[in-house]
Design a protein around this motif. Sequence first.
Motif, mmCIF file in Angstrom:
data_model
loop_
_atom_site.group_PDB
_atom_site.id
_atom_site.type_symbol
_atom_site.label_atom_id
_atom_site.label_comp_id
_atom_site.label_asym_id
_atom_site.label_seq_id
_atom_site.Cartn_x
_atom_site.Cartn_y
_atom_site.Cartn_z
ATOM 1 N N ASN A 170 0.631 -1.248 -0.038
ATOM 2 C CA ASN A 170 0.152 -0.135 -0.001
ATOM 3 C C ASN A 170 0.962 1.203 0.030
ATOM 4 O O ASN A 170 0.390 2.289 -0.470
ATOM 5 N N ARG A 171 1.948 1.218 0.427
ATOM 6 C CA ARG A 171 3.135 2.190 0.444
ATOM 7 C C ARG A 171 3.978 2.279 -0.419
ATOM 8 O O ARG A 171 4.627 3.185 -1.153
ATOM 9 N N ALA A 172 4.731 0.879 -0.655
ATOM 10 C CA ALA A 172 5.815 0.809 -1.336
ATOM 11 C C ALA A 172 5.342 1.118 -3.030
ATOM 12 O O ALA A 172 4.214 1.049 -3.555
ATOM 13 N N THR A 173 6.549 1.631 -3.561
ATOM 14 C CA THR A 173 6.267 1.963 -5.056
ATOM 15 C C THR A 173 7.091 1.179 -6.039
ATOM 16 O O THR A 173 8.370 0.835 -5.538
ATOM 17 N N VAL A 174 6.921 0.979 -7.181
ATOM 18 C CA VAL A 174 7.999 0.355 -8.143
ATOM 19 C C VAL A 174 9.298 1.316 -8.381
ATOM 20 O O VAL A 174 10.087 0.811 -8.422
ATOM 21 N N VAL A 175 8.774 2.646 -8.436
ATOM 22 C CA VAL A 175 10.094 3.421 -8.771
ATOM 23 C C VAL A 175 11.077 3.635 -7.627
ATOM 24 O O VAL A 175 12.264 3.343 -7.424
ATOM 25 N N ILE B 52 13.160 0.521 -7.361
ATOM 26 C CA ILE B 52 14.056 0.733 -8.364
ATOM 27 C C ILE B 52 15.201 1.516 -8.138
ATOM 28 O O ILE B 52 16.383 1.292 -8.247
ATOM 29 N N CYS B 53 14.715 2.767 -7.582
ATOM 30 C CA CYS B 53 15.811 3.758 -6.995
ATOM 31 C C CYS B 53 16.573 3.160 -5.928
ATOM 32 O O CYS B 53 17.564 3.360 -5.619
ATOM 33 N N THR C 151 10.488 -5.955 -8.645
ATOM 34 C CA THR C 151 9.762 -5.288 -9.596
ATOM 35 C C THR C 151 11.069 -4.912 -10.485
ATOM 36 O O THR C 151 10.656 -4.270 -11.783
ATOM 37 N N THR C 152 12.444 -4.866 -10.385
ATOM 38 C CA THR C 152 13.212 -4.552 -11.185
ATOM 39 C C THR C 152 13.452 -5.161 -12.396
ATOM 40 O O THR C 152 13.641 -4.612 -13.370
ATOM 41 N N GLY D 278 25.704 -0.380 -8.725
ATOM 42 C CA GLY D 278 26.006 -1.180 -7.500
ATOM 43 C C GLY D 278 24.821 -1.449 -6.479
ATOM 44 O O GLY D 278 23.704 -0.590 -6.604
ATOM 45 N N PRO D 279 25.208 -2.017 -5.395
ATOM 46 C CA PRO D 279 24.029 -2.080 -4.489
ATOM 47 C C PRO D 279 23.742 -0.533 -3.903
ATOM 48 O O PRO D 279 24.581 0.035 -3.193
ATOM 49 N N GLY D 280 22.513 -0.289 -3.952
ATOM 50 C CA GLY D 280 22.292 0.990 -3.492
ATOM 51 C C GLY D 280 22.696 2.125 -4.372
ATOM 52 O O GLY D 280 22.522 3.428 -3.999
ATOM 53 N N LYS D 281 23.440 1.954 -5.337
ATOM 54 C CA LYS D 281 24.096 3.122 -6.122
ATOM 55 C C LYS D 281 23.394 3.081 -7.690
ATOM 56 O O LYS D 281 23.409 1.847 -8.363
ATOM 57 N N THR D 282 23.071 4.285 -7.974
ATOM 58 C CA THR D 282 22.669 4.578 -9.420
ATOM 59 C C THR D 282 23.153 5.787 -9.756
ATOM 60 O O THR D 282 23.982 6.374 -9.226
ATOM 61 N N VAL D 283 22.627 6.118 -10.943
ATOM 62 C CA VAL D 283 23.472 7.367 -11.850
ATOM 63 C C VAL D 283 22.660 8.561 -11.080
ATOM 64 O O VAL D 283 23.024 9.720 -11.761
#
Lengths: 741, 296
Positions: free
Chosen positions: B114-119, B122-123, B131-132, B161-166
């Motif tokens: 109910n709170r979690a989001t797909v984005v 991913i982020c 969902t990734t 990397g784990p927890g790391k994005t652009v």
Amino acid sequence: MSKIKHMIGKSIEKPDARDKVTGQALYPGDINLPGQAYMKVLFAERPHAIIQDIDISKAVKLPGVIAVLTAKDVPVNEYGLIMNDQPVLCGPGSKKPFAERVRFIGDQVALIIAESESLTEQAKKMINVEYQDLPVISDAREAKNDHGKLVHPDRESNVFCHYQIRKGDLEKGLHEADVIIEGEYITPVQEHAFLQPEAGIAYIDEEDRVTIMVAGQWTHEDQEQIAHSLDLPPDKIRVIYPAIGGAFGGREDMSVQIDLALAAWHLMKMGIHKPVKTIWSREESIIGHHKRHPYFVKTRWGATHEGKITAAEVELVTDGGAYAYTSTKVMGNATLMCTGPYEIPNVKVDSYAVYTNNIPNGAFRGFGGPQGAFVAECQVNKLAEAINMDPVEIRMRNLLREGSLLSVDTPMPKGVTIDKVVHKCAEKAGWKNTDKGWQAPAISKKNTDIIKHGIGFACSYKNVGFSFGAPESCTAKVELHGKDTIEHAILYHSGADVGQGAHTIFIQFMAELLNLPLEKIHLIASDTARTGQSGSASASRITFMAGNSIVGAVNNALKKWINNERPAIAEYEFRPPKTTPFDPQTGKCQPNFSYGYVAQVVDLEVDTQTGKIKLDKVICVDDVGKAVNPLLVRGQIEGATVQAQGYALMENFIQKEGRTYTPTLSTYLIPTILDIPEQINSIILEEADPIGPLGARGMGEMPFLPFTPAVVAAVHAATGIWFDEFPLTPERVISKLHEKG
Amino acid sequence: MNNAHPGLPEFDYIKPATLAEASQFLVQHENESRPFMGGTDIIVRMRDGFWKDKYLVEVKHLEGMTSIHFDPVKGLTIGAATSMNNVAAHPDIQRYYPLLAEAANSVASYQLRNRATVVGNICNASPAGDTTGASMVLGGVLSVHGAGGLRTEPLTTFFLGPGKTVLKPGDIVTAITFPIPPKGWAGKYIKLGRNALSDLSIVGVTVLGYPDAATKSGYRFHIVLASVAPVPFVAAAAEAVLAEKTISDDVLDAAAAAAMDGCKPIDDVRSSARYRKLMVRNLTRKALDEVWTKIK
């Protein structure tokens, strides 16, 4: 007057159910008192070390910090349910020898008391403890023989308890056998995972008693241990239990009780009159209280082709962890139950409880019974396979019956019904009793290349009440009010309702015996200032013991009522037949005064690609003597089955070198609603116990016992593999399937 | 007053009026602020002391953040703050992107979804994100509002990397968009957890397949594996096998083996690396089988 009778046997709703479901019920963590201070524990978080120094000077200077207590502030710095081998607070400055040592990660070093919870947390970080680490002793089997590295240097050995049983002639019995099955088994640690973590609040009451509101299983034992550590007479300590959020044995030993009492008492001496409150986090709860004992077992059993078990030899080594807790008693049960509910003429058992630097192990639903049952039932199922006999048939040829001699060479107490239980369970699962004996049903579900089906059978017995000579009694006080007729009645009882519904049962007994409607019964419960010694809510004993005490108290009160005493007030202390401890040489003893009996069939499927096991159906037949409240009985059967499912399949408590890697409920998983069996068929038998109250036996633990061996038998039926170690995680299953090829 | 989780530090909850304002605040408070949507990870990590942000910048109220829009030509746009339950229940997603609905439904528990989001999933850039994989094989592209304005980030190059994005300070993902899926496609997500509800995956396998005249086999498959590498793992070697050889049981076996051989999982409390590799093979094979049966 209308007849209210027949309150016994009725599935009445628990009086506390609605409050609990709607969040109205107050658990210890929910109780707040005006002006309360907060307490936090500084845990050692290292498995084995000597504390050289504790510097609290910075912490106590933090504004809002009221006190920081260390070992030197504990009047008698020791406690323990069976032996006082544990310091209340580890560190220098107390008279207790070697109390400066920490022996497991959950050892407590300091108590921080402050105006707010976040201040306690802040101050905790300002305490500087100087440790000298010691080598960690983490393997009980090694520690058993290593007298150089000791967990308790004031003892000569890490072995702190040894029992032996010598019945008949083992070698002769093995010689008579046509087949001998040898086995090595390992059972895992299990965490209680009760919903409500340890919490409580302490204050000085109007009669200057140090009063602790806490969740436990035995008010008077808490009171005694607190009194010992505070060096106060027990009547200066008052223990009250509000709603209790589950226990399963995990609240038998001290957690926050002594800490809270010490804090409130210390503040009083400082002239500060403030209640002190604490709530442990889940992580603190998991490292801070004991676990179910792991057992390391070597065994061999012999049987003839006719299915007669001729001999059983068992060596049990159990990891007690850093302190004894109830290890000696748990091991007593395991020592008795490791040869199962069978009459075996030649028995040799040796059992050893060993100290290590692991989290202490202690009471947990079944209390040594599940570990014993795992060994016995796996051995019997393997013997059946070896002589090509049906698992029910081999049991029928060896089960204990009325008058049978136990391994400890004394007869079973009257009312043995394990054969009836096994019979019923087998029938319900589709077994047929033919001319050639019992025959298992054919498995109806089709195996595929990937999914394999199997069913498994196991049965067990479990004592009701304290064993092996432990003092056993239970007190009830009853008041009858009214003029010509009894208008209402009050029951005073300490028996703890840990969630199982004990208080509902008490009220049902009262209503039945006095012929009163339920709402005319008032219960005053679990307050050492008002209620008498009841013994613990453990050992499947509360219905049996409290029921008998209530029957006695009501009878005494009715006599006074007839003599026109108003109100008629009477107390009664029930004492069951005496038990005796193991003889040091032969083990001969009268271990118990009553038993409950249970049998289970588990129907499951194994996914051979992932190793996942899915439980389709569990049939559980449980002789409870008299089901005082059948709904609560079913609740216990279903609850025990699901908890046993976690034990057998999922709950994987990882400890390495005295450190735990599963200190949360996201790393240590218990079954969820989507994991539990599709169907649990609870079948209640009511074969009266000759000395049970209105025939009732205990039943809270029994359904836990046969579950794991029944699962193992079913997995064997599905895959051809015997698992001698569990939990049967998918990974363990896959690994064995690959070994088999 | 009575702090239920003493580990949860105090923080300020910022509610900007516009995306520009939000981005500006995040840039000004680099390293001490984060955009806040469902909070299912942020709150836990802050409580446990891993993240120590002073500000949580509420963005879910901003325009378009919770909308779902499907266009038969352009495809699907999901506002970044749309809950997983709303994604899983949306008729257009169930009809045109059932794989995404399936993946969203496998996350934790109903309450959490109910709170979690797909984005957010991913982020977070967890290699275990459920969902990734579906978002990647369906060609998901993130719309990002940063200090320099709007831009897009394809998922193929998003994870570092784990927890790391652009993503950079000031960046707020506003939506994820998906093109119209290829003709004749089918997909499957298989999650293996220790329990049936709420656990992170030991291994997750996402497979999407469709007819494609440009390949030798006549089909193209996309395979993304969860929990077997520092980032969501594209099983390129397995994809290549399936593009080049005429599909048969043996080729599906070979592709599953290639997926297993290509990944480098680790040991943790949930599983050993060895078991993970075996499960990559078995579950990839199972997912390929299901997809192949539908598209062949």
